[in-house]
Design an enzyme around this catalytic site. Structure first.
Site, mmCIF file in Angstrom:
data_model
loop_
_atom_site.group_PDB
_atom_site.id
_atom_site.type_symbol
_atom_site.label_atom_id
_atom_site.label_comp_id
_atom_site.label_asym_id
_atom_site.label_seq_id
_atom_site.Cartn_x
_atom_site.Cartn_y
_atom_site.Cartn_z
ATOM 1 N N HIS A 33 -9.669 2.009 0.509
ATOM 2 C CA HIS A 33 -9.642 0.861 1.422
ATOM 3 C C HIS A 33 -10.785 0.909 2.442
ATOM 4 O O HIS A 33 -10.570 0.698 3.638
ATOM 5 C CB HIS A 33 -8.284 0.815 2.122
ATOM 6 C CG HIS A 33 -7.862 -0.539 2.585
ATOM 7 N ND1 HIS A 33 -8.516 -1.230 3.583
ATOM 8 C CD2 HIS A 33 -6.854 -1.349 2.173
ATOM 9 C CE1 HIS A 33 -7.908 -2.386 3.778
ATOM 10 N NE2 HIS A 33 -6.902 -2.483 2.934
ATOM 11 N N GLU A 74 -11.450 -3.516 -2.899
ATOM 12 C CA GLU A 74 -10.401 -2.605 -3.353
ATOM 13 C C GLU A 74 -10.165 -2.820 -4.846
ATOM 14 O O GLU A 74 -9.539 -3.800 -5.242
ATOM 15 C CB GLU A 74 -9.103 -2.883 -2.583
ATOM 16 C CG GLU A 74 -9.232 -2.797 -1.079
ATOM 17 C CD GLU A 74 -8.166 -3.608 -0.352
ATOM 18 O OE1 GLU A 74 -6.971 -3.345 -0.554
ATOM 19 O OE2 GLU A 74 -8.522 -4.527 0.410
ATOM 20 N N HIS A 106 0.796 -1.232 0.000
ATOM 21 C CA HIS A 106 0.000 0.000 0.000
ATOM 22 C C HIS A 106 0.832 1.288 0.000
ATOM 23 O O HIS A 106 0.534 2.243 0.727
ATOM 24 C CB HIS A 106 -0.973 -0.002 1.183
ATOM 25 C CG HIS A 106 -2.059 -1.037 1.092
ATOM 26 N ND1 HIS A 106 -2.554 -1.504 -0.104
ATOM 27 C CD2 HIS A 106 -2.759 -1.703 2.065
ATOM 28 C CE1 HIS A 106 -3.506 -2.409 0.131
ATOM 29 N NE2 HIS A 106 -3.647 -2.553 1.426
#
Ligand code: GLA
Length: 345
Positions: free
Chosen positions: A175, A310, A105
């Site tokens: 997210h 996502e 991420h």
């Protein structure tokens, strides 16, 4: 068009001012923080009046202290880059390994921890971020713009755009953790999920793709017809064991960008949530790392008490030539759109 307002949400521990923006459209409303571009609430009409269906923290300090990515915008590269490094144009780029051997991420301080600039434009909320050349190890100065829009029919749209002055990698997502029974419900109950994908990208014990595209037929990943999430999780499959639940990329397209497509449909608590996207993949993650985390209004978020949808370019695409490309060429536009639409069942 939504009614847009803004209030202060305090200061980060480094002293940066953070605002909380609210968009109201008919019976629907969202709140978005300039910290991490976080979707803090998504209130939808339900039997009891209004129901908030996304998980979040009560205070800014709690957002800063957690590492769950509650509601946050993710970048520069969502999901995992195996080995926390990559080569591009003959140059080697080491990254932070913040998830076992992977870079997850966007690294140690991804876009989820940045304070974004915000402005209202035609009833939408436009967030912008300047990511300097070399930030978190990625080449190129990246200018990012994410627009949140909400309409009276319950459609929340996230429109993602970016541009770099050099070749780089770019894979942006959101997210949010959803629970259609309400963010504080504490379990998934009998909620169902449908994901319109014929395959997943198989992963190894580090949650890094092996490169194999695994047909879902005959596995717990066959969600082409609605499946009770709890029943799917209870099935026996090596991929589910390795993910400690669902934490997999479902294949929507084989190209980096496609036409807007229905990717997933979740139902529960009298509501239906549809996720549409132009992205080639969607990570279905059943909150397998939550463990009684403190949430909004004194809520307690337990193991597998929500799920994330996502939308993304497939994980670790930079290391797999058979995956859609995650390279953004200098001067080219990165653009994709994802919508979450919530209606009564
Ligand atoms: C993503 C990953 C998960 C986990 C969460 C954050 O969804 O796929 O493995 O890291 O983010 O907790």
């Amino acid at each position: 068009m939504a009614n847009v307002s803004c209030q202060s949400f305090g200061k980060t521990k480094e002293g940066q001012e953070v605002d909380l923006w609210t968009l109201c459209a008919g019976d629907y409303s969202i709140q978005v923080l300039t910290y991490g571009g976080i979707l803090r609430s998504f209130c939808v009409p339900a039997a009891e009046g209004s129901r908030d269906i996304v998980l979040g923290c009560e205070t800014l300090g709690e957002y800063e202290a957690q590492d769950r990515y509650f509601g946050a915008l993710i970048g520069r590269v969502a999901n995992r880059i195996g080995g926390a490094c990559f080569d591009l144009n003959g140059k080697h780029y080491p990254l932070a390994a913040n998830n076992g051997p992977n870079c997850l991420h966007g690294g140690l301080r991804g876009f989820d921890r940045a304070v974004w600039e915000a402005r209202e434009e035609d009833g939408s909320l436009v967030l912008t971020l300047h990511s300097p050349d070399g930030e978190e190890g990625f080449p190129g100065t990246l200018e990012v713009q994410v627009t949140y829009s909400l309409t009276e029919d319950g459609t929340l749209t996230l429109d993602y755009q970016a541009r770099s002055d050099q070749d780089t990698l770019c894979n942006l997502t959101n997210h949010s953790y959803f629970n259609l029974l309400g963010h504080a419900h504490g379990s998934l109950g009998d909620q169902k999920i449908q994901i319109l994908a014929d395959a997943i990208t198989e992963m190894d014990e580090n949650s890094t793709p092996t490169g194999t595209i695994l047909p879902v037929e005959g596995t717990p990943f066959d969600l082409r017809e609605p499946v009770e999430i709890g029943k799917g999780l209870a099935m026996d499959h090596i991929q589910l064991k390795m993910g400690n639940g669902y934490d997999h990329n479902f294949v929507l397209h084989h190209q980096p960008k496609g036409p807007m497509k229905l990717a997933a449909r979740a139902t529960g608590g009298g509501l239906c949530l549809e996720c549409w996207t132009t992205q080639p993949g969607i990570q279905f993650y059943t909150a397998n790392f939550l463990e009684g985390d403190a949430g909004k209004g004194g809520a307690c978020y337990g193991f597998r008490s929500a799920y994330c949808l996502e939308t993304q370019i497939w994980p670790d695409a930079i290391h797999h030539s058979n995956f859609p490309s995650v390279v953004l060429r200098g001067g080219e536009n990165y653009h994709h759109t994802t919508t979450y639409r919530v209606t009564a069942l």
